[in-house]
Design a protein around this motif. Structure first.
Motif, PDB file in Angstrom:
ATOM      1  N   SER A  22       0.432  -1.235   0.076  1.00 54.93           N
ATOM      2  CA  SER A  22      -0.024  -0.234   0.107  1.00 54.93           C
ATOM      3  C   SER A  22       1.189   0.801  -0.126  1.00 54.93           C
ATOM      4  O   SER A  22       0.483   2.705  -0.820  1.00 54.93           O
ATOM      5  CB  SER A  22      -1.140  -0.142   1.569  1.00 54.93           C
ATOM      6  N   CYS A  23       1.893   1.093   0.363  1.00 52.63           N
ATOM      7  CA  CYS A  23       3.074   2.687   0.417  1.00 52.63           C
ATOM      8  C   CYS A  23       3.382   2.537  -0.871  1.00 52.63           C
ATOM      9  O   CYS A  23       3.635   3.882  -1.267  1.00 52.63           O
ATOM     10  CB  CYS A  23       4.134   1.908   1.731  1.00 52.63           C
ATOM     11  N   GLU A  32      10.638  -2.745  -6.785  1.00 50.73           N
ATOM     12  CA  GLU A  32      11.368  -2.683  -6.366  1.00 50.73           C
ATOM     13  C   GLU A  32      12.578  -1.930  -5.502  1.00 50.73           C
ATOM     14  O   GLU A  32      13.226  -1.990  -4.860  1.00 50.73           O
ATOM     15  CB  GLU A  32      13.198  -3.071  -7.481  1.00 50.73           C
ATOM     16  N   GLU A  33      11.662  -0.669  -4.841  1.00 50.41           N
ATOM     17  CA  GLU A  33      11.697   0.170  -4.125  1.00 50.41           C
ATOM     18  C   GLU A  33      11.099   0.102  -3.231  1.00 50.41           C
ATOM     19  O   GLU A  33       9.807   0.036  -3.119  1.00 50.41           O
ATOM     20  CB  GLU A  33      11.985   1.463  -4.841  1.00 50.41           C
ATOM     21  N   SER A  34      10.847   0.330  -1.213  1.00 50.82           N
ATOM     22  CA  SER A  34       9.982   0.638  -1.335  1.00 50.82           C
ATOM     23  C   SER A  34      10.500   1.351   0.808  1.00 50.82           C
ATOM     24  O   SER A  34      12.054   1.878   0.387  1.00 50.82           O
ATOM     25  CB  SER A  34      10.046  -0.770  -0.337  1.00 50.82           C
ATOM     26  N   TYR A  35       9.925   2.190   1.188  1.00 51.62           N
ATOM     27  CA  TYR A  35      10.074   3.058   2.267  1.00 51.62           C
ATOM     28  C   TYR A  35       9.585   2.109   3.681  1.00 51.62           C
ATOM     29  O   TYR A  35      10.408   2.131   4.876  1.00 51.62           O
ATOM     30  CB  TYR A  35       9.287   4.300   2.382  1.00 51.62           C
ATOM     31  N   ILE A  36       9.133   0.999   3.531  1.00 47.32           N
ATOM     32  CA  ILE A  36       9.568  -0.441   4.459  1.00 47.32           C
ATOM     33  C   ILE A  36       9.956  -1.417   4.105  1.00 47.32           C
ATOM     34  O   ILE A  36       9.891  -2.444   3.347  1.00 47.32           O
ATOM     35  CB  ILE A  36       7.972  -0.692   4.620  1.00 47.32           C
ATOM     36  N   LYS A  37      11.383  -1.293   5.172  1.00 48.67           N
ATOM     37  CA  LYS A  37      12.107  -2.755   5.163  1.00 48.67           C
ATOM     38  C   LYS A  37      11.641  -4.086   6.207  1.00 48.67           C
ATOM     39  O   LYS A  37      10.561  -3.265   7.200  1.00 48.67           O
ATOM     40  CB  LYS A  37      13.362  -2.792   5.599  1.00 48.67           C
ATOM     41  N   PHE A  38      11.383  -5.407   6.009  1.00 42.11           N
ATOM     42  CA  PHE A  38      11.513  -6.387   7.021  1.00 42.11           C
ATOM     43  C   PHE A  38      12.158  -6.823   7.413  1.00 42.11           C
ATOM     44  O   PHE A  38      13.095  -7.011   6.730  1.00 42.11           O
ATOM     45  CB  PHE A  38      10.222  -7.360   6.926  1.00 42.11           C
ATOM     46  N   TYR A  39      12.814  -7.310   8.476  1.00 45.33           N
ATOM     47  CA  TYR A  39      13.411  -7.163   9.413  1.00 45.33           C
ATOM     48  C   TYR A  39      12.725  -9.108  10.263  1.00 45.33           C
ATOM     49  O   TYR A  39      11.673  -8.601  10.923  1.00 45.33           O
ATOM     50  CB  TYR A  39      14.595  -7.038  10.408  1.00 45.33           C
ATOM     51  N   GLU A  40      13.413 -10.281  10.974  1.00 44.53           N
ATOM     52  CA  GLU A  40      13.141 -10.921  11.290  1.00 44.53           C
ATOM     53  C   GLU A  40      13.912 -11.899  12.243  1.00 44.53           C
ATOM     54  O   GLU A  40      15.207 -11.923  11.970  1.00 44.53           O
ATOM     55  CB  GLU A  40      12.818 -12.642   9.939  1.00 44.53           C
ATOM     56  N   LYS A  41      13.416 -11.879  13.342  1.00 43.56           N
ATOM     57  CA  LYS A  41      14.120 -12.401  14.330  1.00 43.56           C
ATOM     58  C   LYS A  41      13.782 -13.831  15.207  1.00 43.56           C
ATOM     59  O   LYS A  41      12.626 -13.579  15.948  1.00 43.56           O
ATOM     60  CB  LYS A  41      14.380 -11.226  15.120  1.00 43.56           C
ATOM     61  N   GLU A  42      14.145 -14.553  15.021  1.00 45.42           N
ATOM     62  CA  GLU A  42      14.079 -16.003  15.231  1.00 45.42           C
ATOM     63  C   GLU A  42      14.950 -15.946  16.620  1.00 45.42           C
ATOM     64  O   GLU A  42      15.731 -15.943  16.986  1.00 45.42           O
ATOM     65  CB  GLU A  42      15.227 -17.118  14.958  1.00 45.42           C
ATOM     66  N   THR A  43      14.084 -16.907  17.456  1.00 43.22           N
ATOM     67  CA  THR A  43      14.438 -16.965  19.204  1.00 43.22           C
ATOM     68  C   THR A  43      13.867 -18.029  19.985  1.00 43.22           C
ATOM     69  O   THR A  43      13.126 -18.542  19.052  1.00 43.22           O
ATOM     70  CB  THR A  43      13.926 -15.998  20.440  1.00 43.22           C
ATOM     71  N   LYS A 116      11.862   8.893   1.396  1.00 38.31           N
ATOM     72  CA  LYS A 116      11.479   8.155   2.392  1.00 38.31           C
ATOM     73  C   LYS A 116       9.992   8.220   2.944  1.00 38.31           C
ATOM     74  O   LYS A 116       9.483   8.677   2.359  1.00 38.31           O
ATOM     75  CB  LYS A 116      12.171   8.509   3.771  1.00 38.31           C
ATOM     76  N   CYS A 117       9.516   7.300   3.665  1.00 38.95           N
ATOM     77  CA  CYS A 117       7.931   7.392   4.984  1.00 38.95           C
ATOM     78  C   CYS A 117       7.802   9.033   4.865  1.00 38.95           C
ATOM     79  O   CYS A 117       8.646   9.093   5.582  1.00 38.95           O
ATOM     80  CB  CYS A 117       7.951   6.548   5.629  1.00 38.95           C
ATOM     81  N   ARG A 118       6.932   9.074   4.519  1.00 36.26           N
ATOM     82  CA  ARG A 118       5.987  10.081   4.568  1.00 36.26           C
ATOM     83  C   ARG A 118       4.871  10.640   5.915  1.00 36.26           C
ATOM     84  O   ARG A 118       4.385  11.529   6.038  1.00 36.26           O
ATOM     85  CB  ARG A 118       5.804  11.116   3.917  1.00 36.26           C
ATOM     86  N   PHE A 119       5.139   9.476   6.860  1.00 43.21           N
ATOM     87  CA  PHE A 119       3.588   9.175   7.263  1.00 43.21           C
ATOM     88  C   PHE A 119       2.211   9.441   6.613  1.00 43.21           C
ATOM     89  O   PHE A 119       1.135  10.475   6.935  1.00 43.21           O
ATOM     90  CB  PHE A 119       3.966  10.048   8.072  1.00 43.21           C
ATOM     91  N   CYS A 120       2.560   9.155   4.739  1.00 38.76           N
ATOM     92  CA  CYS A 120       1.432   9.463   3.898  1.00 38.76           C
ATOM     93  C   CYS A 120       0.653  11.181   4.768  1.00 38.76           C
ATOM     94  O   CYS A 120      -0.554  11.419   4.873  1.00 38.76           O
ATOM     95  CB  CYS A 120       0.845   8.807   4.383  1.00 38.76           C
ATOM     96  N   ALA A 121       1.473  12.139   4.784  1.00 38.86           N
ATOM     97  CA  ALA A 121       1.230  13.592   4.746  1.00 38.86           C
ATOM     98  C   ALA A 121      -0.010  13.802   4.160  1.00 38.86           C
ATOM     99  O   ALA A 121      -0.702  14.480   4.881  1.00 38.86           O
ATOM    100  CB  ALA A 121       2.519  14.362   4.878  1.00 38.86           C
ATOM    101  N   GLU A 122       0.358  13.996   2.718  1.00 37.79           N
ATOM    102  CA  GLU A 122      -0.651  14.313   2.490  1.00 37.79           C
ATOM    103  C   GLU A 122      -2.243  13.968   2.105  1.00 37.79           C
ATOM    104  O   GLU A 122      -3.082  14.308   2.868  1.00 37.79           O
ATOM    105  CB  GLU A 122      -0.677  14.017   0.421  1.00 37.79           C
ATOM    106  N   CYS A 132      -0.149   2.545   5.296  1.00 38.23           N
ATOM    107  CA  CYS A 132      -0.328   1.314   5.871  1.00 38.23           C
ATOM    108  C   CYS A 132      -1.123   0.912   6.673  1.00 38.23           C
ATOM    109  O   CYS A 132      -1.272  -0.300   7.437  1.00 38.23           O
ATOM    110  CB  CYS A 132       1.891   1.364   6.043  1.00 38.23           C
ATOM    111  N   VAL A 133      -1.836   1.800   7.274  1.00 37.48           N
ATOM    112  CA  VAL A 133      -2.252   1.609   8.872  1.00 37.48           C
ATOM    113  C   VAL A 133      -3.404   1.403   8.469  1.00 37.48           C
ATOM    114  O   VAL A 133      -4.176   0.533   9.198  1.00 37.48           O
ATOM    115  CB  VAL A 133      -2.538   3.075   9.411  1.00 37.48           C
ATOM    116  N   SER A 134      -4.016   1.696   7.494  1.00 34.27           N
ATOM    117  CA  SER A 134      -5.205   1.292   7.097  1.00 34.27           C
ATOM    118  C   SER A 134      -5.607   0.235   5.959  1.00 34.27           C
ATOM    119  O   SER A 134      -6.216   0.045   5.717  1.00 34.27           O
ATOM    120  CB  SER A 134      -5.819   2.874   6.174  1.00 34.27           C
ATOM    121  N   THR A 135      -4.484  -0.347   5.705  1.00 32.19           N
ATOM    122  CA  THR A 135      -4.325  -1.665   5.207  1.00 32.19           C
ATOM    123  C   THR A 135      -3.994  -2.838   6.159  1.00 32.19           C
ATOM    124  O   THR A 135      -3.515  -3.859   5.714  1.00 32.19           O
ATOM    125  CB  THR A 135      -3.801  -1.531   3.758  1.00 32.19           C
ATOM    126  N   CYS A 136      -3.067  -2.228   7.279  1.00 39.05           N
ATOM    127  CA  CYS A 136      -2.720  -3.534   8.156  1.00 39.05           C
ATOM    128  C   CYS A 136      -4.218  -4.815   8.329  1.00 39.05           C
ATOM    129  O   CYS A 136      -5.041  -4.315   9.155  1.00 39.05           O
ATOM    130  CB  CYS A 136      -2.261  -2.453   8.863  1.00 39.05           C
TER     131      CYS A 136
END
Length: 178
Positions: A22-23, A32-43, A116-122, A132-136
């Motif tokens: 959505s972003c 291929e371009e995004s303002y949100i990256k995902f990291y995974e942490k396994e514990t 970068k992310c603009r918090f969708c200021a518009e 990103c919030v409305s589509t989660c």
């Protein structure tokens, strides 16, 4: 005046990438371009293993290092605390990319502008939520006014003891529940 921020509950994030897509659509970014990256942490140790998905984007830092290093003042902070980029002033020097502790900047290869992310200021200016919030799909993201103790985001920070991803790097406006 509002001071905007967000809570991301990694306990709810399922890694569906709806926020990222959505972003990309809202900002007309190539795939291929995004303002949100995902990291995974396994514990844990088998069979008691936990996998945490951590979405990371611009943290809209209170004292944003990207703002202070920008030689043309293209990167600036609004009165609402949103860190933005004036594309007409950006010379593509990438100082802001180097200064960002979170690796949240990306350069548009067609224009040279570092975005970068603009918090969708518009959208926020229209009273809407960031894309990103409305589509989660799992409601892992909450956005609102950090200065309003009665806002959903402020209540969530207190109730869930949300913390910045890296408090050692200064005060951020995105809080994580982990």
């Amino acid at each position: 005046m509002a001071r905007y921020g967000m809570v991301i509950d990694t306990r709810k994030c399922v890694g569906c990438y709806a926020c990222r897509v959505s972003c990309q659509m809202q900002n007309e970014l190539p795939v291929e371009e995004s303002y949100i990256k995902f990291y995974e942490k396994e514990t844990g140790i088998f069979p008691n293993v936990k996998n945490e998905i951590i979405p990371v984007q611009c943290q809209h830092c209170e004292d944003a290092p990207c703002v202070s290093v920008c030689p043309t003042k293209a990167t600036y902070t609004t009165d609402e605390g949103i860190v933005l980029v004036d594309a007409d002033k950006c010379i593509g020097c990438k100082y802001c990319m180097v200064a960002c502790h979170y690796g949240a900047r990306t350069q548009d290869h067609n224009t040279g502008v570092v975005e970068k992310c603009r918090f969708c200021a518009e959208l926020v200016a229209e009273g809407k939520q960031p894309a990103c919030v409305s589509t989660c799909i799992s409601n892992a993201r909450i956005f609102g006014d950090l200065d309003d103790p009665n806002s959903e985001v402020s209540k969530a920070i207190v109730k869930m003891n949300a913390q910045p991803l890296r408090p050692d790097l200064g005060k951020a406006k995105i809080y994580y529940v982990r």
